[in-house]
Scaffold this active site. Structure first.
Site, PDB file in Angstrom:
ATOM      1  N   ASP A  13       0.853  -1.179   0.000  1.00 21.21           N
ATOM      2  CA  ASP A  13       0.000   0.000   0.000  1.00 21.21           C
ATOM      3  C   ASP A  13       0.897   1.239   0.000  1.00 21.21           C
ATOM      4  O   ASP A  13       2.078   1.165   0.368  1.00 21.21           O
ATOM      5  CB  ASP A  13      -0.876  -0.045   1.251  1.00 21.21           C
ATOM      6  N   ASP A  15      -0.429   5.149   0.602  1.00 22.88           N
ATOM      7  CA  ASP A  15      -0.830   6.157   1.598  1.00 22.88           C
ATOM      8  C   ASP A  15      -0.930   5.536   2.985  1.00 22.88           C
ATOM      9  O   ASP A  15      -1.684   4.585   3.206  1.00 22.88           O
ATOM     10  CB  ASP A  15      -2.182   6.763   1.220  1.00 22.88           C
TER      11      ASP A  15
END
Length: 246
Positions: A13, A15
């Site tokens: 991932d 953010d």
């Protein structure tokens, strides 16, 4: 780690996991709300908008349909004007990525951020060249949910994206992990910070590691298979899960 026919693979991932991006996302979100005359919500709400698809955060405020489309356009305009750059990289990432590449791991993003801004952020951090693939939300907006992004990323890497569970990011009682039958796809692990990441990974039977930084709370991190407090712990957890996939 050589029992499966593909290199050990790490999906990451962006953010809240690589990028401390909440300041820029918050500014874009406020611009989006202003564009549709929506009052500013409480800070407790704004603190949790990084990670999930932006349309989900809009929907939580009752912004749907044409209003959501206008809000999303305003958000993207703010980001394109420079909001995307209001971020910093969490500690330890260049060393982690270099170590995994030296070990022969394949590395890809799996992010609900759009592909254009994902590449810009990673290039700004000087780490774009460490990634073998950029799995991201569709910049046109058709692919947003984390399970859709993970499935897309697996297919980009030439891996099967076979669903073995439903996508239930908001259900704390949803079953997680690879399950009693072992991982559906050996030799792949996901790293993230929110329940959307872990729920998305478990759709495909992938183990997930929660980072101890980022924007998820303790209840969200508890849904992952392992929790890493720092970069050294993350490195150990990823290697342990990949080795266990044998």
């Amino acid at each position: 780690m050589d029992a499966h026919p593909h290199p050990p693979t790490v999906l990451i991932d962006v953010d809240g996991t690589i990028s401390d991006s909440l300041p820029g996302i918050r500014a874009g979100f406020l611009a989006a709300l202003a564009a549709v005359d929506e009052p500013t919500p409480e800070e407790s709400f704004l603190a949790r908008i990084a990670g999930p698809p932006m349309v989900d955060s809009f929907a939580a405020l009752g912004i749907t349909g044409d209003r959501a489309r206008r809000a999303l356009a305003a958000y993207r305009a703010q980001q394109a004007a420079g909001g995307w750059a209001d971020t910093r990289m969490f500690d330890g990432w260049p060393g982690l990525l270099d170590g995994w590449r030296a070990a022969g791991f394949r590395i890809a993003t799996a992010t609900s951020k759009g592909g254009v801004f994902t590449r810009r952020v990673l290039a700004r951090f000087g780490i774009l060249d460490r990634f073998d693939a950029i799995g991201a939300a569709d910049d046109a907006g058709d692919r947003r949910a984390k399970d859709e992004v993970i499935g897309h990323t697996l297919r980009m890497l030439g891996l099967p994206a076979v669903r073995r569970a439903g996508y239930r990011p908001d259900d704390p009682d949803a079953a997680g992990g690879a399950g009693p039958g072992g991982p559906a796809l050996a030799g792949v692990v996901l790293v993230g910070d929110r329940s959307h990441d872990f729920a998305g990974a478990h759709v495909f039977g992938l183990p997930a590691v929660a980072v101890g930084w980022g924007y998820g709370d303790a209840a969200e991190r508890a849904r992952a298979d392992e929790i890493a407090a720092d970069a050294a712990g993350l490195d150990a957890a990823v290697r342990r899960l990949l080795a266990g996939a044998g």
